[in-house]
Design a protein around this motif. Structure first.
Motif, mmCIF file in Angstrom:
data_model
loop_
_atom_site.group_PDB
_atom_site.id
_atom_site.type_symbol
_atom_site.label_atom_id
_atom_site.label_comp_id
_atom_site.label_asym_id
_atom_site.label_seq_id
_atom_site.Cartn_x
_atom_site.Cartn_y
_atom_site.Cartn_z
ATOM 1 N N TYR A 1 0.821 -1.211 0.000
ATOM 2 C CA TYR A 1 0.000 0.000 0.000
ATOM 3 C C TYR A 1 0.853 1.260 0.000
ATOM 4 O O TYR A 1 0.553 2.239 -0.676
ATOM 5 C CB TYR A 1 -0.961 0.009 1.182
ATOM 6 N N GLY A 2 1.925 1.255 0.788
ATOM 7 C CA GLY A 2 2.814 2.410 0.806
ATOM 8 C C GLY A 2 3.466 2.640 -0.537
ATOM 9 O O GLY A 2 3.534 3.758 -1.041
ATOM 10 N N ALA A 3 3.942 1.560 -1.150
ATOM 11 C CA ALA A 3 4.575 1.670 -2.469
ATOM 12 C C ALA A 3 3.571 2.147 -3.505
ATOM 13 O O ALA A 3 3.880 2.992 -4.349
ATOM 14 C CB ALA A 3 5.162 0.321 -2.880
ATOM 15 N N GLN A 4 2.352 1.630 -3.421
ATOM 16 C CA GLN A 4 1.315 2.029 -4.384
ATOM 17 C C GLN A 4 0.951 3.496 -4.205
ATOM 18 O O GLN A 4 0.808 4.231 -5.186
ATOM 19 C CB GLN A 4 0.082 1.153 -4.214
ATOM 20 N N LEU A 5 0.835 3.939 -2.970
ATOM 21 C CA LEU A 5 0.495 5.335 -2.712
ATOM 22 C C LEU A 5 1.579 6.267 -3.245
ATOM 23 O O LEU A 5 1.292 7.267 -3.904
ATOM 24 C CB LEU A 5 0.292 5.558 -1.214
ATOM 25 N N LEU A 6 2.841 5.922 -2.976
ATOM 26 C CA LEU A 6 3.942 6.737 -3.489
ATOM 27 C C LEU A 6 3.945 6.748 -5.010
ATOM 28 O O LEU A 6 4.145 7.794 -5.638
ATOM 29 C CB LEU A 6 5.276 6.207 -2.950
ATOM 30 N N TRP A 7 3.710 5.586 -5.628
ATOM 31 C CA TRP A 7 3.681 5.485 -7.095
ATOM 32 C C TRP A 7 2.572 6.375 -7.653
ATOM 33 O O TRP A 7 2.773 7.099 -8.626
ATOM 34 C CB TRP A 7 3.467 4.029 -7.499
ATOM 35 N N GLN A 8 1.396 6.336 -7.024
ATOM 36 C CA GLN A 8 0.272 7.149 -7.498
ATOM 37 C C GLN A 8 0.527 8.639 -7.313
ATOM 38 O O GLN A 8 -0.031 9.454 -8.029
ATOM 39 C CB GLN A 8 -1.016 6.757 -6.773
ATOM 40 N N ARG A 9 1.376 9.007 -6.355
ATOM 41 C CA ARG A 9 1.702 10.408 -6.125
ATOM 42 C C ARG A 9 2.830 10.887 -7.032
ATOM 43 O O ARG A 9 3.288 12.009 -6.920
ATOM 44 C CB ARG A 9 2.099 10.643 -4.664
ATOM 45 N N GLY A 10 3.311 10.010 -7.915
ATOM 46 C CA GLY A 10 4.321 10.403 -8.880
ATOM 47 C C GLY A 10 5.749 10.189 -8.415
ATOM 48 O O GLY A 10 6.684 10.605 -9.089
ATOM 49 N N ILE A 11 5.927 9.563 -7.268
ATOM 50 C CA ILE A 11 7.271 9.270 -6.776
ATOM 51 C C ILE A 11 7.624 7.891 -7.314
ATOM 52 O O ILE A 11 7.207 6.872 -6.777
ATOM 53 C CB ILE A 11 7.321 9.340 -5.243
ATOM 54 N N ARG A 12 8.387 7.878 -8.414
ATOM 55 C CA ARG A 12 8.631 6.633 -9.147
ATOM 56 C C ARG A 12 10.105 6.362 -9.412
ATOM 57 O O ARG A 12 10.447 5.485 -10.187
ATOM 58 C CB ARG A 12 7.878 6.678 -10.476
ATOM 59 N N ASP A 13 10.977 7.116 -8.790
ATOM 60 C CA ASP A 13 12.411 6.965 -8.987
ATOM 61 C C ASP A 13 13.051 6.811 -7.610
ATOM 62 O O ASP A 13 12.671 7.506 -6.666
ATOM 63 C CB ASP A 13 12.950 8.201 -9.706
ATOM 64 N N GLU A 14 14.025 5.927 -7.494
ATOM 65 C CA GLU A 14 14.643 5.670 -6.200
ATOM 66 C C GLU A 14 15.307 6.922 -5.626
ATOM 67 O O GLU A 14 15.222 7.175 -4.420
ATOM 68 C CB GLU A 14 15.669 4.545 -6.302
ATOM 69 N N VAL B 1 14.433 10.076 -6.108
ATOM 70 C CA VAL B 1 13.352 10.958 -5.648
ATOM 71 C C VAL B 1 12.760 10.400 -4.357
ATOM 72 O O VAL B 1 12.469 11.141 -3.418
ATOM 73 C CB VAL B 1 12.268 11.111 -6.742
ATOM 74 N N LEU B 2 12.606 9.081 -4.305
ATOM 75 C CA LEU B 2 12.074 8.428 -3.110
ATOM 76 C C LEU B 2 12.957 8.706 -1.906
ATOM 77 O O LEU B 2 12.467 9.041 -0.827
ATOM 78 C CB LEU B 2 11.956 6.919 -3.351
ATOM 79 N N LYS B 3 14.274 8.595 -2.077
ATOM 80 C CA LYS B 3 15.200 8.876 -0.979
ATOM 81 C C LYS B 3 15.041 10.313 -0.497
ATOM 82 O O LYS B 3 15.007 10.570 0.702
ATOM 83 C CB LYS B 3 16.636 8.626 -1.421
ATOM 84 N N GLY B 4 14.942 11.250 -1.414
ATOM 85 C CA GLY B 4 14.761 12.651 -1.040
ATOM 86 C C GLY B 4 13.446 12.906 -0.342
ATOM 87 O O GLY B 4 13.334 13.797 0.498
ATOM 88 N N GLN C 1 17.908 14.048 4.815
ATOM 89 C CA GLN C 1 19.316 14.307 4.539
ATOM 90 C C GLN C 1 19.681 14.015 3.092
ATOM 91 O O GLN C 1 20.708 14.475 2.593
ATOM 92 C CB GLN C 1 20.237 13.525 5.499
ATOM 93 N N ALA C 2 18.846 13.275 2.372
ATOM 94 C CA ALA C 2 19.110 12.946 0.966
ATOM 95 C C ALA C 2 18.419 13.925 0.011
ATOM 96 O O ALA C 2 18.598 13.835 -1.201
ATOM 97 C CB ALA C 2 18.649 11.520 0.661
ATOM 98 N N TYR C 3 17.629 14.864 0.529
ATOM 99 C CA TYR C 3 16.883 15.796 -0.319
ATOM 100 C C TYR C 3 17.822 16.732 -1.071
ATOM 101 O O TYR C 3 18.723 17.330 -0.483
ATOM 102 C CB TYR C 3 15.903 16.609 0.529
ATOM 103 N N GLN C 4 17.629 16.849 -2.357
ATOM 104 C CA GLN C 4 18.399 17.768 -3.198
ATOM 105 C C GLN C 4 17.415 18.740 -3.855
ATOM 106 O O GLN C 4 16.669 18.350 -4.751
ATOM 107 C CB GLN C 4 19.155 16.996 -4.292
ATOM 108 N N PRO C 5 17.369 19.994 -3.401
ATOM 109 C CA PRO C 5 16.415 20.932 -3.986
ATOM 110 C C PRO C 5 16.740 21.215 -5.458
ATOM 111 O O PRO C 5 17.893 21.182 -5.878
ATOM 112 C CB PRO C 5 16.567 22.189 -3.144
ATOM 113 N N MET C 6 15.702 21.481 -6.202
ATOM 114 C CA MET C 6 15.831 21.802 -7.618
ATOM 115 C C MET C 6 16.172 23.284 -7.759
ATOM 116 O O MET C 6 15.767 24.101 -6.942
ATOM 117 C CB MET C 6 14.492 21.510 -8.315
ATOM 118 N N SER C 7 16.900 23.605 -8.782
ATOM 119 C CA SER C 7 17.203 25.003 -9.059
ATOM 120 C C SER C 7 15.899 25.746 -9.339
ATOM 121 O O SER C 7 15.036 25.241 -10.054
ATOM 122 C CB SER C 7 18.109 25.107 -10.282
ATOM 123 N N PRO C 8 15.730 26.941 -8.811
ATOM 124 C CA PRO C 8 14.515 27.699 -9.087
ATOM 125 C C PRO C 8 14.332 27.959 -10.575
ATOM 126 O O PRO C 8 13.214 28.086 -11.060
ATOM 127 C CB PRO C 8 14.712 29.016 -8.336
#
Length: 82
Positions: free
Chosen positions: A35-48, A50-53, A58-65
């Motif tokens: 269920y957790g994996a499915q919820l994340l997948w449905q929210r568009g989090i589909r890359d490892e 991005v998932l770590k961030g 501590q793994a979050y890498q902000p995007m350039s504005p």
């Protein structure tokens, strides 16, 4: 006593089966695996990465504005004008 809430998610046939294992490995906390994996997948989090961030601050890498494109250029121009 009220029964515990049950997760009710629509089926997501295009989620790869390995995604559940990836979420369990990265999450490092109790999460209903499918269920957790499915919820994340449905929210568009589909890359490892991005998932770590998402799950590990501590793994979050902000995007350039400026990755937001022309709208950000307009906003910067307007702020300078103000």
């Amino acid at each position: 006593m009220t029964p515990p809430a049950q997760w009710q998610l629509p089926p997501n046939p295009d989620m790869p089966t390995h995604w559940v294992d990836t979420v369990q490995r990265v999450a490092q906390f109790d999460l209903p695996p499918v269920y957790g994996a499915q919820l994340l997948w449905q929210r568009g989090i589909r890359d490892e990465n991005v998932l770590k961030g998402f799950l590990q601050p501590q793994a979050y890498q902000p995007m350039s504005p400026f990755a937001f494109g022309e709208e950000m250029d307009w906003a910067v121009t307007r702020l300078i004008q103000a």
